[in-house]
Scaffold this motif. Structure first.
Motif, PDB file in Angstrom:
ATOM      1  N   ASN A  32      19.449 -40.403   4.005  1.00  0.00           N
ATOM      2  CA  ASN A  32      19.639 -40.508   2.562  1.00  0.00           C
ATOM      3  C   ASN A  32      20.175 -39.161   2.083  1.00  0.00           C
ATOM      4  O   ASN A  32      19.441 -38.187   2.044  1.00  0.00           O
ATOM      5  N   GLN A  33      21.464 -39.098   1.728  1.00  0.00           N
ATOM      6  CA  GLN A  33      22.103 -37.846   1.362  1.00  0.00           C
ATOM      7  C   GLN A  33      23.011 -38.034   0.168  1.00  0.00           C
ATOM      8  O   GLN A  33      23.619 -39.080   0.018  1.00  0.00           O
ATOM      9  N   GLY A  34      23.098 -37.021  -0.678  1.00  0.00           N
ATOM     10  CA  GLY A  34      23.988 -37.084  -1.825  1.00  0.00           C
ATOM     11  C   GLY A  34      24.243 -35.701  -2.380  1.00  0.00           C
ATOM     12  O   GLY A  34      23.469 -34.766  -2.141  1.00  0.00           O
ATOM     13  N   ILE A  35      25.341 -35.571  -3.120  1.00  0.00           N
ATOM     14  CA  ILE A  35      25.697 -34.290  -3.736  1.00  0.00           C
ATOM     15  C   ILE A  35      26.435 -34.568  -5.031  1.00  0.00           C
ATOM     16  O   ILE A  35      27.107 -35.598  -5.156  1.00  0.00           O
ATOM     17  N   SER A  36      26.278 -33.675  -6.004  1.00  0.00           N
ATOM     18  CA  SER A  36      26.999 -33.811  -7.264  1.00  0.00           C
ATOM     19  C   SER A  36      27.440 -32.441  -7.751  1.00  0.00           C
ATOM     20  O   SER A  36      26.904 -31.414  -7.345  1.00  0.00           O
ATOM     21  N   VAL A  37      28.443 -32.444  -8.636  1.00  0.00           N
ATOM     22  CA  VAL A  37      29.006 -31.232  -9.220  1.00  0.00           C
ATOM     23  C   VAL A  37      28.618 -31.190 -10.690  1.00  0.00           C
ATOM     24  O   VAL A  37      28.753 -32.201 -11.391  1.00  0.00           O
ATOM     25  N   HIS A  38      28.157 -30.037 -11.172  1.00  0.00           N
ATOM     26  CA  HIS A  38      27.900 -29.860 -12.610  1.00  0.00           C
ATOM     27  C   HIS A  38      29.241 -29.738 -13.329  1.00  0.00           C
ATOM     28  O   HIS A  38      30.227 -29.281 -12.749  1.00  0.00           O
ATOM     29  N   HIS A  39      29.260 -30.130 -14.588  1.00  0.00           N
ATOM     30  CA  HIS A  39      30.522 -30.185 -15.342  1.00  0.00           C
ATOM     31  C   HIS A  39      31.018 -28.838 -15.842  1.00  0.00           C
ATOM     32  O   HIS A  39      32.103 -28.765 -16.413  1.00  0.00           O
ATOM     33  N   HIS A  56      20.653 -33.782  -2.423  1.00  0.00           N
ATOM     34  CA  HIS A  56      19.447 -34.184  -1.697  1.00  0.00           C
ATOM     35  C   HIS A  56      19.898 -34.651  -0.319  1.00  0.00           C
ATOM     36  O   HIS A  56      20.990 -35.188  -0.155  1.00  0.00           O
ATOM     37  N   CYS A  57      19.068 -34.348   0.671  1.00  0.00           N
ATOM     38  CA  CYS A  57      19.413 -34.746   2.035  1.00  0.00           C
ATOM     39  C   CYS A  57      18.155 -34.842   2.874  1.00  0.00           C
ATOM     40  O   CYS A  57      17.128 -34.270   2.549  1.00  0.00           O
ATOM     41  N   GLU A  58      18.274 -35.611   3.930  1.00  0.00           N
ATOM     42  CA  GLU A  58      17.232 -35.707   4.940  1.00  0.00           C
ATOM     43  C   GLU A  58      17.589 -34.723   6.044  1.00  0.00           C
ATOM     44  O   GLU A  58      18.710 -34.226   6.100  1.00  0.00           O
ATOM     45  N   GLN A  59      16.678 -34.473   6.942  1.00  0.00           N
ATOM     46  CA  GLN A  59      16.905 -33.529   8.040  1.00  0.00           C
ATOM     47  C   GLN A  59      18.108 -33.948   8.876  1.00  0.00           C
ATOM     48  O   GLN A  59      18.286 -35.121   9.174  1.00  0.00           O
ATOM     49  N   ALA A  60      18.928 -32.985   9.246  1.00  0.00           N
ATOM     50  CA  ALA A  60      20.078 -33.247  10.114  1.00  0.00           C
ATOM     51  C   ALA A  60      19.585 -33.662  11.494  1.00  0.00           C
ATOM     52  O   ALA A  60      18.419 -33.487  11.830  1.00  0.00           O
ATOM     53  N   THR A  91      14.180 -33.932  -1.212  1.00  0.00           N
ATOM     54  CA  THR A  91      13.992 -33.526  -2.595  1.00  0.00           C
ATOM     55  C   THR A  91      15.330 -33.186  -3.248  1.00  0.00           C
ATOM     56  O   THR A  91      16.188 -32.572  -2.620  1.00  0.00           O
ATOM     57  N   GLU A  92      15.499 -33.574  -4.512  1.00  0.00           N
ATOM     58  CA  GLU A  92      16.690 -33.201  -5.284  1.00  0.00           C
ATOM     59  C   GLU A  92      16.612 -31.702  -5.574  1.00  0.00           C
ATOM     60  O   GLU A  92      15.622 -31.217  -6.102  1.00  0.00           O
TER      61      GLU A  92
END
Length: 145
Positions: A32-39, A56-60, A91-92
């Protein structure tokens, strides 16, 4: 011909693993992984560029490591920056990438920022491959800091 219980279990496990692998949806991932950019992005008087967002990401995988790469494109120039080492516990969290902008003249105004969460697979001490596991691309406003 008699087949040992151990061999039968191995064949059953292999068949189950292959079924799971080939029946998963195309976009499915193990982690479960994700990334976002602030505006908003910032540029200091000395040209230092600061980009940020969240991830947020899980262990590689045991043979890999995670990294965050951010790229700002502004008036035909492009600057890629590495962020701090991500903590992958689900965690985010916030990421920040800062670099001198003397090679790319980033000024206040419109820009495009791309953030990538990447997994580096190692072979001994050398990287074997780098895979982007999450990505976000946003139009941002660069502000004077």
């Amino acid at each position: 011909m008699r087949v040992s219980p151990r061999r039968m279990a191995l064949v059953a496990f292999s068949a189950l693993a292959a079924t799971t692998l080939f029946c998963a949806p195309a976009g499915a991932t193990v982690f479960n992984q994700g990334i976002s950019v602030h505006h908003d992005a910032y540029v200091a008087g000395d040209g230092t560029v600061t980009l940020s967002g969240s991830y947020h990401c899980e262990q590689a995988s045991p043979s890999g490591a995670m990294q965050i790469k951010a790229t700002v494109e502004h008036e035909g120039g492009r600057l890629s920056i590495g962020a701090e080492q991500p903590v992958c516990d689900g965690t985010e969290r916030r990421w920040v990438a800062t670099a001198p902008g003397r090679w790319v003249n980033v000024r206040p105004g419109h820009a495009v920022v791309t953030a990538e969460l990447q997994e580096i697979r190692m072979s001994g001490l050398m990287p074997r491959s780098v895979a982007t596991v999450a990505q976000d691309r946003q139009d941002v406003e660069v502000r004077r800091h």
